[in-house]
Enzyme design. Sequence first.
Site, PDB file in Angstrom:
ATOM      1  N   HIS A 216       0.105  -5.073   6.558  1.00 47.48           N
ATOM      2  CA  HIS A 216      -0.544  -3.711   5.972  1.00 47.48           C
ATOM      3  C   HIS A 216      -1.766  -3.507   6.698  1.00 47.48           C
ATOM      4  CE1 HIS A 216       2.733  -3.312   2.938  1.00 47.48           C
ATOM      5  NE2 HIS A 216       2.394  -2.171   2.707  1.00 47.48           N
ATOM      6  N   HIS A 263      -2.510 -10.554  -0.674  1.00 51.02           N
ATOM      7  CA  HIS A 263      -3.373 -11.180   0.303  1.00 51.02           C
ATOM      8  C   HIS A 263      -4.528 -11.503   0.127  1.00 51.02           C
ATOM      9  CE1 HIS A 263      -0.525 -10.096   3.740  1.00 51.02           C
ATOM     10  NE2 HIS A 263      -0.597  -8.953   3.284  1.00 51.02           N
TER      11      HIS A 263
END
Length: 449
Positions: A216, A263
């Site tokens: 991303h 993350h």
Amino acid sequence: MSLRQRLAQLAGRLQDPQKVARFQWLCGVEAPPSRSAAAAADPREDEKAEAPLSGDSRCRERQPGTCGDPQPPGSDRNRCPAKPGGGGGGGGAPNGVRNGLATELGPASPRRAGALRRNSLTGEEGELAHVSNWPLYYLFCFGTELGNELFYILFFPFWIWNLDALVGRRLVVIWVLVMYLGQCTKDIIRWPRPASPPVVKLEVFYNSEYSMPSTHAMSGTAIPISMVLLTYGRWQYPLIYGLILIPCWSSLVCLSRIYMGMHSILDIVAGFLYTILILTIFYPWVDQIDSFNQTHKYAPLIIIGLHLALGIFSFTLDTWSTSRGDTAEILGSGAGIACGSHVAYFMGLKLDPSLDMLPLVRPPITVTLFGKAMLRILIGMVFVLIVRDIMKRITIPLACKIFSIPCDDVRRARQHMEVELPYRYLTYGMVGFSITFLVPYLFFFIGIS
């Protein structure tokens, strides 16, 4: 202390899941009291969460519990077992979530938020969480969607149909390259997602994939930078607009992944720097790649063969997971868009503005211009979604028949690599082909091109 030791120490601090949990807390996200109480009852769990994420990657092939290394995401991913009732099954916890904690949440209240989406193949659900800052929640939900399929399937066609087909095609070339390298790097490094607890998992759609680097963050960095590089000088606009767009877009996507608990800070930083390296090396070749795709006589054969070879290589890096399907979707879309642009070029369907029109100036927004743009998007997206649905209905039963896999339950059938990969390749290859050839030809036929 040597430079290498200092860098290792810094990386360890940036990978600490406690920092992710701290960021979530500062943004108004907290775990429900039941999970906090469960974690407090067994303090050893927090010690395990902070254990170093290292070890021999070969332990990944062993049965769970046979080595002290961290378990990989979705440890039984080769079989992708269906989870009864959409929850966890088989006694194993999803990536970054320890057994028994994510499900003991109690009844939901109006001030709690659940996961954005289930895992597309396993049915895994995320955690309920207390959210006290709803504007930030919706802002970061929007940010994380800037790296998801819905955004891509709207963003690239909008560029190709309404703005500048050349820029749209080249954005796709860069996106495919960046995402492919990111997915392959994940399967080489094999770092798990941040541990939960302490992290609250607000999204689990990609939870069965590895964490390092954040793809991303890579797409959220590559797309705005490439957009400015491709359009400045070709379109007339102040450079300051692009210099504002890049940090706003990139930081929104990057911070949203930490906010969602998907993350660590290290994953985000690595994804950003990795993207800058890729763009530095490959961006000068994007013009030649796009010209080759359009004009070379044997371009379709080379495009399809290259994308298939890249896909086969990526599938040898690790055992089966949902990331294999994502990789197939990326490569299929890229191949389809490139082949569609080749056919459109040789059929005389000119989508690019002529050179004497450069630099392009934004036309005044009129009712007619706006109406045509919306009509193109509406008709084009309906056509693309019909093509995707038809291909899904054809490829899944056909793959099931070829490989003798029961197809009564589509979700269960797609948990087999032999079904999921052909479905993604062929379906999204046709979607890409439709975006650059079939839909523009339809626009030309009905007079709204």
